[in-house]
Scaffold this active site. Structure first.
Site, PDB file in Angstrom:
ATOM      1  N   GLY A 136       0.837  -1.197   0.000  1.00  0.00           N
ATOM      2  CA  GLY A 136       0.000   0.000   0.000  1.00  0.00           C
ATOM      3  C   GLY A 136       0.862   1.232   0.000  1.00  0.00           C
ATOM      4  O   GLY A 136       2.100   1.134   0.005  1.00  0.00           O
ATOM      5  N   GLY A 137       0.211   2.386  -0.026  1.00  0.00           N
ATOM      6  CA  GLY A 137       0.949   3.636  -0.049  1.00  0.00           C
ATOM      7  C   GLY A 137       1.811   3.798   1.181  1.00  0.00           C
ATOM      8  O   GLY A 137       2.954   4.245   1.118  1.00  0.00           O
ATOM      9  N   VAL A 174       1.993  -5.282   3.595  1.00  0.00           N
ATOM     10  CA  VAL A 174       1.230  -6.158   4.478  1.00  0.00           C
ATOM     11  C   VAL A 174       1.756  -7.579   4.331  1.00  0.00           C
ATOM     12  O   VAL A 174       1.964  -8.059   3.224  1.00  0.00           O
ATOM     13  CB  VAL A 174      -0.266  -6.123   4.126  1.00  0.00           C
ATOM     14  CG1 VAL A 174      -1.059  -6.966   5.116  1.00  0.00           C
ATOM     15  CG2 VAL A 174      -0.787  -4.705   4.124  1.00  0.00           C
ATOM     16  N   ASP A 185     -10.073   6.774   3.924  1.00  0.00           N
ATOM     17  CA  ASP A 185      -9.754   5.974   2.742  1.00  0.00           C
ATOM     18  C   ASP A 185     -10.733   4.797   2.644  1.00  0.00           C
ATOM     19  O   ASP A 185     -10.342   3.651   2.461  1.00  0.00           O
ATOM     20  CB  ASP A 185      -8.306   5.494   2.796  1.00  0.00           C
ATOM     21  CG  ASP A 185      -7.787   5.104   1.414  1.00  0.00           C
ATOM     22  OD1 ASP A 185      -8.489   5.379   0.406  1.00  0.00           O
ATOM     23  OD2 ASP A 185      -6.697   4.521   1.327  1.00  0.00           O
TER      24      ASP A 185
END
Ligand SMILES: *[C@@H]1O[C@H](CO)[C@@H](O)[C@H](O)[C@H]1NC(C)=O
Ligand SMILES: *[C@@H]1O[C@H](CO)[C@@H](O)[C@H](O)[C@H]1NC(C)=O
Length: 983
Positions: A673-674, A678, A805
């Site tokens: 992700g930004g 993960v 988000d």
């Protein structure tokens, strides 16, 4: 009125006997009826009823036809925008009425039993209205010839048995109504005069009865969008007069039956979206076909060569099957050919050259096959072409120049082939092209300056070609451009300053070219720039200070010839890799760069300060040299155990810190992700966890400088706030929010340990190859659950946690497909850290971002509500927030908005995989989604209201069943009209 009254009195008080000899009596009564009708209808934008005056005479009324003796025979008021409740009790007093036509209006309310008094009716059209309730008894309407009830809004059981004696019926149109599920109604099979049978989209299940072959007068048979299963009966071949056969969107299996070949009058055949298999050789006899649609089945074998001789064929859709062999070369050369889509098959050979012979072709879609040869030059003149898509084939040769400049084309997609030659200057004529996708070819030559005249361009994807020469100077004219992919080419010269005028741009990738000169400082003013990759070029000069203001998730200037000092904001270790390979750069803070020579303009006290700090740093470094080991900067695969970690746990832990740290390695990576990666961690005891590895960042969203941390002290104010936030989030215990077990923090990064959810995200389930059929109940449950999770974040905690988000990929699904909100608050706490700039950080994901981000950076709960509305739209429509079909720069919100014109088009929004019985339930949720995505934040509901509204929209299958006075099961409430949806 006066005349009517007098006449009535006359009728009542004088003599019954004379009555029938005075036509005025009959007419006056009929006048009464028509005036009652007029007053029941609120005409909205029509003056059709203006001629209906109390003075009569009725036979001169618009839409009224009388028979010889002056009584009303026909009322024809279709398509007049009439609203109101139809007073059938009154209308059916018209004794001679044989035609009642009210189709395509906005009539509502029930169709009452009074209809049964209209016993002379031969023609009844109540279709395309907004009626509710079930259809009444019409047993006495035995003379009916035409019955149009499609899309009328009626629901519940349909009285099929009442049709059996209506042997004169020729047109029966019941489709597009949310009727109760039923087997194919056998009563219909007795109606031997039927020539038009429309039973599409009205919940018919089971097999198509072979006796359908007895209805030999049929010219139109529409059974699409039902739950029909089994094979298509070969008896269908008895329907010699059939002109249209629509079977799409069912669950039909087996081969096309032998016998289909007898349907030689057939012009329209659509069996797409079933589970049909085998070859389609039966089709080769259907020489009158105008349109053949067999997409999304499992057909194999050849496309019959005979199709090349079909003189009327204008439309051929065979995509997503397993067809092999080549296409007939004369295909589409005879009639005004419109459209071919044979994508996603195993077809080979050349593209048929003459499909645009008549200049009418709009779509050429042949992607993902094994086509070879060149693009026939004929298409270069095909001015009508809107979509030209041949990507993922083995096509080669030069792209004919005119292709680039097709005046109507909105997508040119030739990627992943072996095309050569230049992009021609014709592109200036492509005024509506939004997507130019030609990556992974062997295109060469210069990018023509004229590309800047194709001002509708949103995406330019030309990466991995051999494009050389200078970059067009006028690129700044492309105000809609969002994606510029030119990496892995041979571009040279400088990047024009005007690139900074492409105000919509979010991705610039020009890596691995030979670009030289300076980086234009104008790039720093691009408000939505997200990715900037200029690595592996020959760029020189200083890094413009202006770039410091960008919020980039990918930033790479490595391997260039940049010189001078690294701007302060990039002077942190984290950007090391982004700037590596520029030997001329200097920095006083990044150790791997050479030190900058002291700037003579710098005030003395600053120099003093730097010296002091440097001394302090050296002292600290000496002190800590054994605790501090240099980390290897291999992303996501660092020796984490060498750092010191601070563990905060919020649930009883059954694992140790080391167990987690050991698992942070490449092979466990499950997502990027930004803000971090993960990892999936499998503990010794079999428990699975998801660990998010985040870089701690400062208020600009940049990775935190390592050297500044010790100076600020182990627990700076910011870190305390971070801890506090984690504390808040970890105290969250809600069944619809992902559980955070603990945080493990060091100075550079944090590990957040969550429960692992095996079913991935809603995005995966809806949109990716891991897609699965989610029935409406499941989608609804996901909507409610996710809404509750979000409601809890907004209202259930000490202070509101704004997610910032919300998107379908942040809604994870557990083993029972129950949703949990993930990644809550992280954007805020990690990127903002409460700094002054926090409100200026643009978080969120394109397609989900509320419009207020555009004009104010103020973000509150209502921005989450907007994003949640987008998720609801995904659930209802099955579409992604951004799809090419929405058109340039349109997202799902504007697409849906454009579809709220009428009921039919509203229903067309609903995912075709949702069975018809649930479409109205889905429309209710759609309505909530529309409220959530209202432009003005203040007008959006709170999440609490959203939850309440969603609960009211519970599918009737679950609750909401009512038993009416006749003991029948009915749905509680009826469809919201499309009109009401027009907020
Ligand atoms: C059907 O039409 C025929 C011819 O017009 C007529 O004689 C017959 O009575 C009609 N049948 C019914 C059931 O109305
Ligand atoms: C149809 O006609 C038959 C024979 O006259 C009769 O028994 C039956 O009740 C009729 N059906 C309906 C629905 O009226």
């Amino acid at each position: 009125m006066l005349k009517a009254c007098t006449c009535r009195k006359f009728f009542l008080s004088l003599c019954l006997l004379f009555c029938f000899s005075f036509p005025c009596c009959v007419k006056s009564d009929e006048l009464q009826v028509l005036l009652t009708l007029k007053s029941a209808l609120n005409k909205s934008s029509t003056d059709v009823l203006d001629s209906w005056e109390a003075a009569g005479p009725v036979c001169s009324f618009n839409g009224v036809t009388c028979n010889g003796d002056g009584s009303v025979k026909e009322i024809q008021l279709s398509n007049q925008r009439l609203t109101g409740v139809l007073p059938l009790d009154s209308i059916c007093q018209l004794q001679s009425l044989d035609k009642l036509s009210f189709g395509y209006n906005l009539l509502y309310g029930a169709i009452t039993d009074d209809l049964n008094n209209c016993s002379k009716l031969q023609y009844l059209d109540l279709g395309n209205n907004l009626f509710s309730g079930s259809f009444p008894d019409i047993s006495s309407l035995s003379e009916l010839r035409f019955l149009h009830l499609n899309s009328s809004g009626i629901s519940g059981p349909f009285p099929w048995n009442l049709l059996e004696n209506m042997t004169n019926l020729t047109v029966l149109s019941i489709g597009d109504n949310p009727l109760d599920q039923t087997q194919f109604p056998s009563e219909i099979l007795k109606l031997k005069k039927l020539n038009w049978l429309y039973l599409g989209n009205c919940s018919i299940e089971g097999k198509i009865p072979p006796a359908i072959g007895d209805l030999t007068e049929l010219i139109n048979l529409e059974l699409q969008l039902n739950y029909l299963s089994g094979e298509i009966p070969s008896e269908i071949g008895n329907l010699h007069k059939l002109w249209q056969l629509e079977l799409y969107g069912n669950e039909l299996t087996g081969k096309l039956p032998v016998g289909l070949r007898n349907l030689t009058s057939l012009e329209y055949f659509d069996a797409s979206n079933n589970n049909l298999e085998g070859d389609i050789s039966e089709v080769k006899y259907l020489t009158n076909l105008v349109s053949l649609q067999l997409f999304e089945n499992q057909f194999t074998g050849q496309v019959p060569p005979e199709l090349g001789e079909f003189k009327k064929l204008v439309n051929l859709s065979l995509y997503t099957n397993m067809f092999t062999g080549s296409l007939p070369q004369k295909l589409g050369s005879w009639a005004d050919f419109d459209f071919i889509d044979v994508s996603e098959n195993l077809l080979s050979g050349p593209i048929p050259p003459d499909m645009c012979k008549k200049g009418t072709m709009r779509g050429l879609l042949m992607l993902q096959n094994r086509f070879t040869g060149e693009i026939p030059t004929t298409y270069a003149n095909c001015a009508s072409l809107k979509r030209f898509r041949v990507s993922n084939n083995s096509l080669s040769g030069r792209v004919p120049a005119g292709i680039w400049g097709l005046p109507q084309v909105d997508i040119i997609d030739i990627a992943y082939n072996q095309f050569e030659g230049p992009i021609s200057s014709d592109i200036k004529n492509a005024k509506v092209v939004g997507i130019l996708s030609a990556e992974y070819n062997r295109l060469s030559g210069e990018l023509p300056e004229e590309i800047s005249e194709a001002t509708s361009l949103v995406r330019i994807e030309l990466n991995n070609n051999q494009i050389s020469g200078k970059f067009p100077r006028g690129i700044g004219k492309l105000k809609r451009l969002s994606n510029l992919q030119l990496q892995n080419n041979k571009l040279s010269g400088s990047i024009p300053e005007s690139l900074g005028s492409c105000a919509s741009i979010s991705t610039i990738n020009m890596a691995n070219n030979s670009l030289s000169g300076k980086i234009p400082s104008s790039l720093g003013s691009l408000p939505t720039l997200n990715t900037l990759d200029l690595s592996r070029n020959e760029l020189s000069g200083r890094i413009p200070e202006s770039l410091s203001s960008l919020m980039l998730s990918l930033f790479d200037l490595s391997s260039n010839r940049l010189t001078g000092p690294v701007p302060q904001s990039f002077s942190i270790e984290a950007y090391n890799g982004s700037l590596a390979g520029n030997p001329g750069l200097c920095s006083s803070t990044i150790q791997s760069f050479k030190k900058c020579p002291p700037d003579s303009g710098m005030p003395k006290f600053v120099l003093m300060l730097i010296v002091c700090l440097a001394v302090a740093a050296i002292l600290l470094a000496t002190l800590g040299c054994f605790l501090y080991l240099r980390r290897t900067e291999k992303d996501g695969d660092r020796s984490l155990k060498e750092e010191s970690w601070d563990v905060k746990s919020f649930h009883v832990l059954t694992f140790s810190e080391d167990e987690i740290l050991d698992s942070i390695k490449q092979e466990n990576l499950i997502g990027k992700g930004g803000s971090g990666n993960v990892y999936k961690v499998m503990l010794g005891n079999g428990v699975e966890l998801a660990v998010k590895h985040l870089w701690n960042t400062d208020s600009h969203g940049r990775r935190k400088s390592r050297s500044s941390s010790p100076m600020l002290g182990r627990h700076s104010g910011k870190e305390k706030e971070f801890d506090a936030e984690v504390q808040t989030l970890s105290s969250i215990r809600h069944v619809n929010v992902v559980k955070l077990y603990c945080s493990i923090t060091s100075e550079d990064s944090s590990l957040l340990v969550y429960e692992y959810l095996p079913n991935g995200s809603l995005w995966d389930r809806l949109h990716t190859s891991r897609k699965m059929e989610l029935d409406w109940d499941t989608r609804y449950e996901i909507a409610v659950g996710a809404a509750k999770g979000l409601e809890y974040l907004h209202l259930g905690c000490d202070r509101p946690v704004i997610h910032r988000d919300v998107k379908s990929s942040n809604i994870l699904l557990d083993e029972f497909l129950k949703p949990r909100i993930a990644d809550f608050g992280l954007a805020k706490m990690v990127q903002a850290n409460g700094g002054k700039d926090s409100t200026h950080v643009i978080a969120g994901t394109y397609g989900y971002i509320a419009p207020e981000y555009g004009y104010t950076y103020k973000v509150d709960e209502k921005s989450d509500v907007y994003s949640f509305g987008v998720v609801l739209m995904e659930l209802v429509s099955g579409k992604r927030p951004i799809e090419p079909e929405f058109g340039d720069n349109n997202d799902i919100v504007s697409w849906i908005c454009s579809k709220l014109k009428n009921q039919e088009s509203v229903l067309s929004i609903v995912d075709h995989r949702i069975p018809v019985a649930f479409k109205e339930d889905a429309v209710k949720v759609l309505k909530i989604a529309i409220l959530c995505t209202t432009k003005l934040p203040a007008l959006r509901p709170t999440m609490r209201t959203v939850v309440q509204m969603l609960e009211e929209a519970e599918p009737y299958k679950l609750v909401g069943i009512v038993i009416n006075k006749d003991g029948e099961v009915q749905k509680k409430d009826t469809m919201e009209s499309a009109d009401k949806l027009n907020l």
